[in-house]
Each structure stands twice: as C-alpha cells, then as structure tokens.
Design an enzyme around this catalytic site. Structure first.
Site, short mmCIF file in Angstrom:
data_model
loop_
_atom_site.label_atom_id
_atom_site.label_comp_id
_atom_site.label_asym_id
_atom_site.label_seq_id
_atom_site.Cartn_x
_atom_site.Cartn_y
_atom_site.Cartn_z
N ASP A 36 16.32 82.12 4.84
CA ASP A 36 15.93 80.83 4.26
C ASP A 36 15.36 81.10 2.88
O ASP A 36 15.06 82.24 2.53
CB ASP A 36 14.87 80.16 5.15
CG ASP A 36 14.40 78.82 4.57
OD1 ASP A 36 15.24 78.06 4.05
OD2 ASP A 36 13.19 78.54 4.62
N SER A 37 15.18 80.03 2.12
CA SER A 37 14.54 80.17 0.82
C SER A 37 13.06 80.54 0.96
O SER A 37 12.44 80.95 0.00
CB SER A 37 14.67 78.85 0.06
OG SER A 37 14.15 77.80 0.84
N TYR A 85 14.90 76.33 -3.34
CA TYR A 85 16.32 76.29 -3.68
C TYR A 85 16.76 74.85 -3.95
O TYR A 85 17.76 74.61 -4.62
CB TYR A 85 17.17 76.82 -2.52
CG TYR A 85 17.20 78.32 -2.33
CD1 TYR A 85 16.32 79.16 -3.02
CD2 TYR A 85 18.11 78.89 -1.46
CE1 TYR A 85 16.36 80.54 -2.81
CE2 TYR A 85 18.17 80.26 -1.26
CZ TYR A 85 17.29 81.09 -1.94
OH TYR A 85 17.34 82.44 -1.74
N GLY A 86 16.01 73.92 -3.38
CA GLY A 86 16.43 72.51 -3.37
C GLY A 86 16.55 71.87 -4.74
O GLY A 86 17.19 70.84 -4.89
N CYS A 112 18.70 77.39 6.29
CA CYS A 112 18.26 76.63 5.12
C CYS A 112 19.33 75.56 4.90
O CYS A 112 20.51 75.88 4.78
CB CYS A 112 18.18 77.56 3.92
SG CYS A 112 17.86 76.75 2.34
N ASN A 113 18.90 74.31 4.88
CA ASN A 113 19.88 73.23 4.69
C ASN A 113 20.55 73.31 3.33
O ASN A 113 21.74 73.08 3.19
CB ASN A 113 19.20 71.88 4.83
CG ASN A 113 18.93 71.52 6.28
OD1 ASN A 113 19.72 70.84 6.91
ND2 ASN A 113 17.83 72.01 6.83
N THR A 114 19.75 73.66 2.31
CA THR A 114 20.28 73.68 0.95
C THR A 114 21.37 74.75 0.82
O THR A 114 22.45 74.50 0.30
CB THR A 114 19.14 73.93 -0.06
OG1 THR A 114 18.10 72.97 0.19
CG2 THR A 114 19.61 73.82 -1.47
N GLU A 132 4.29 74.15 2.07
CA GLU A 132 4.01 75.50 1.57
C GLU A 132 2.53 75.68 1.25
O GLU A 132 1.97 76.75 1.40
CB GLU A 132 4.85 75.79 0.30
CG GLU A 132 6.34 75.84 0.53
CD GLU A 132 6.86 77.23 0.92
OE1 GLU A 132 6.15 78.21 0.68
OE2 GLU A 132 7.97 77.29 1.49
N CYS A 186 15.94 69.50 6.29
CA CYS A 186 15.32 70.57 5.50
C CYS A 186 14.46 71.34 6.49
O CYS A 186 13.76 70.73 7.31
CB CYS A 186 14.44 69.97 4.40
SG CYS A 186 13.40 71.18 3.57
N THR A 187 14.56 72.66 6.43
CA THR A 187 13.91 73.45 7.49
C THR A 187 12.38 73.35 7.47
O THR A 187 11.74 73.75 8.45
CB THR A 187 14.35 74.92 7.41
OG1 THR A 187 14.27 75.36 6.07
CG2 THR A 187 15.78 75.06 7.91
N HIS A 188 11.81 72.86 6.39
CA HIS A 188 10.35 72.66 6.39
C HIS A 188 9.94 71.40 7.15
O HIS A 188 8.80 71.28 7.59
CB HIS A 188 9.83 72.50 4.96
CG HIS A 188 9.77 73.76 4.17
ND1 HIS A 188 10.89 74.50 3.86
CD2 HIS A 188 8.72 74.42 3.62
CE1 HIS A 188 10.52 75.56 3.13
NE2 HIS A 188 9.21 75.52 2.98
N1 DGL Z 1 14.62 75.64 3.17
C1 DGL Z 1 15.11 74.61 2.27
C2 DGL Z 1 16.05 73.68 3.02
O1 DGL Z 1 16.13 73.69 4.23
C3 DGL Z 1 13.99 73.81 1.68
C4 DGL Z 1 13.14 74.53 0.70
C5 DGL Z 1 13.81 74.75 -0.62
O2 DGL Z 1 13.97 73.81 -1.42
O3 DGL Z 1 14.15 75.87 -0.87
O4 DGL Z 1 16.73 72.92 2.39
#
Ligand code: DGL
Length: 285
Positions: free
Chosen positions: A20-21, A52-53, A83-85, A162, A194-196
């Site tokens: 993940d990011s 990453y988003g 990570c969705n992104t 975060e 989004c994984t968060h």
């Molecule tokens: N982990 C990213 C996601 O699931 C979110 C955090 C990011 O922007 O990197 O999209």
C-alpha cells in the site's frame, strides 16, 4: 497475466506480498491474517511517498513497479495490491508484466457493492485519483449494467487517519462536508474505496445511519486471494492453533520511512505482535 511458471511445491510455503502507499493496506492485511492464518505475509508501506491519491498515473505505476520488484526479492508467491489508487491505476499494467498471481482491491469491492445494493444505486468514496479513474463505475457496470454509481473524492480523510485524528470532533465536520451529498442521494451501498477508510467506518456509519450499507473491500479481497491461491495450488495448509500463532508472527513489515510510528499503528490493528518494522530504500528497486 503471463503464464505462471512457479515451482508449486516450493512456492506453497512462500509468503504473500501485500503493499500500500502507507498504513491503510494493513486493513487488508488484517483480513488476510484472519481468513488465511497459515499464510506468511510480507507487507510494504510506502510511507515516504504517501499519498498516492493526488499523484499521476505514471508516478503511481512507477512506484508500484518498484514495490513489486522489492517484493519479488522476498520470493513472494502472490501479490495483493492493498491500495485502491494503485489498484485503479497500476494493476492493469502490473498484471500484464508479472509472472505470479496478483489481485487488487477494486474488483472484490465492486462485487461486494453489487451484491449489497437493493436499490441499484451505489456510492463510492476514495482518493481523487481513484474517483477520477471511474474504475468502480466501470467494474460495477460490467457486473450489472443497471446499477448506477456516484463517486466522491474525500482527500482529507487520509491525512486525518495518518495523523491519528479519526476520533477527533473535526472528523465529523469533515465527514459532513464530504458525505452530505451521499446522505441525501438514493444510494443504499457505499464502497469505502480507500484502504484508510475502514478505519473511519464507525464515524461514517454514525453519520449515514443504517439505510446505507458500508462496503469494505478488504474482506472480499482476502476471499479473492484465497480463491486465487487455491486456483494455482498455492494455498498453504492450515495448521493447529498453536502453530498458527507462530506462523502469523512471521508477518514481515517494511516501510520506506518512519518505521517506529508504523509499528505502533500496526500493533494497534493487526491480530499479531509486530516486533520490528524495517526500512527499505525503495528507490533502489
Ligand atoms: N491507500 C490509498 C488508497 O487506498 C490511500 C492513500 C493514498 O492516497 O495514498 O487509495
């Protein structure tokens, strides 16, 4: 995906790579640990380069390729893009390039949403990159073209999580700011894309109420991984309870920055004790 040329016998005991990011992907790792307790995990969180988003597709692909190269040095038998992104923007290309099974979070999440909606109206929240990619609408449309999808980017949710501010009163104001249009819409299922966001699940549910089912792709992703490993004969046999705990402790966590902070967070959400998080210079890969 190119043809898989793994030596199955030796690969069954190899770990699963998860990346993940940053720390959000631990919500996916947690579900994998619960569902597949016999599997060892190597996790990489790109804490030096999160988020990453808000980055371009080229950059997200460049980062993701480096991480895949790093995970391959750990001899992983499969990779979960937690990570969705990265799933939205890099996975289609990674899938073409890689010689081991790989799975992201978007397809499992889309299937779960299509299953959850009764009215045929689904909402998706995620980073700017994920929502702009339109990937959830595309995949949900392929599952059932009658389902309508509305997306909403919530860029400030990630830094709030975060910063450890998920329970701060400001969080409710932010949820209201981003989700009032979803609340007033006719959606009855909302993908936490989004994984968060699963870490905000309680607060989002408090705001939206019971009429909207919250869909967390993490569980479906773990199920998808189980299916994928099974398909390739790579599922590690379950062990006895005692051995399982020992086995799970083999979760190895790596980050590109701030390992101590990451370790603290990992220990607050994972079902195993993490003694050490190692730092990797990911730019070397
Ligand atoms: N982990 C990213 C996601 O699931 C979110 C955090 C990011 O922007 O990197 O999209």
């Amino acid at each position: 995906m190119s043809e898989i040329t793994l030596d199955h016998k030796s690969m069954v005991n190899a770990p699963v790579g998860v990346f993940d990011s940053g720390l959000g992907g631990l919500t996916v790792a947690r579900e994998i640990m619960r569902l597949l307790p016999a599997e060892d995990i190597v996790y990489f969180g790109d804490t030096a380069r999160v988020p990453y988003g808000s980055k371009s597709k080229d950059t997200i692909l460049y980062f993701s390729r480096q991480i895949v190269r790093f995970l391959k040095t750990k001899n992983v038998k499969a990779i979960v893009v937690a990570c969705n992104t990265a799933s939205a923007l890099a996975l289609p290309t990674l899938r073409e390039e890689i010689d081991i099974p790989i799975i992201g979070v978007v397809e499992p999440g889309a299937h779960a949403a299509a299953k959850a909606t009764k009215t045929g109206h689904v909402g998706v929240i995620g980073t700017q990159a994920t929502v702009s990619s339109g990937i959830y609408a595309k995949v949900i449309g392929e599952i059932d073209e009658t389902i309508s999808v509305i997306g909403k980017a919530c860029p400030l949710f990630v830094p709030m999580v975060e910063e450890g501010l998920a329970d701060h009163p400001m969080m409710m104001q932010m949820i209201d700011y981003y989700l009032s249009s979803i609340k007033e819409s006719n959606v009855d299922a909302l993908v936490l894309g989004c994984t968060h966001y699963p870490l905000l699940r309680g607060r989002i549910h408090e705001y939206l109420g019971d009429a909207i089912t919250l869909v967390n792709p993490a569980y479906e992703t773990a199920m998808g991984l189980k299916g994928l490993l099974g398909k390739h004969g790579l599922l590690r046999p379950e062990k006895s309870a005692g051995e399982t705990q020992k086995n799970q402790a083999a979760a190895n966590l790596y980050v590109s920055d701030l390992p101590e902070r990451f370790k603290e967070f990992a220990n607050s959400i994972l079902p195993v004790d993490i003694e050490r998080v190692k730092t990797v210079n990911i730019e070397q890969f």
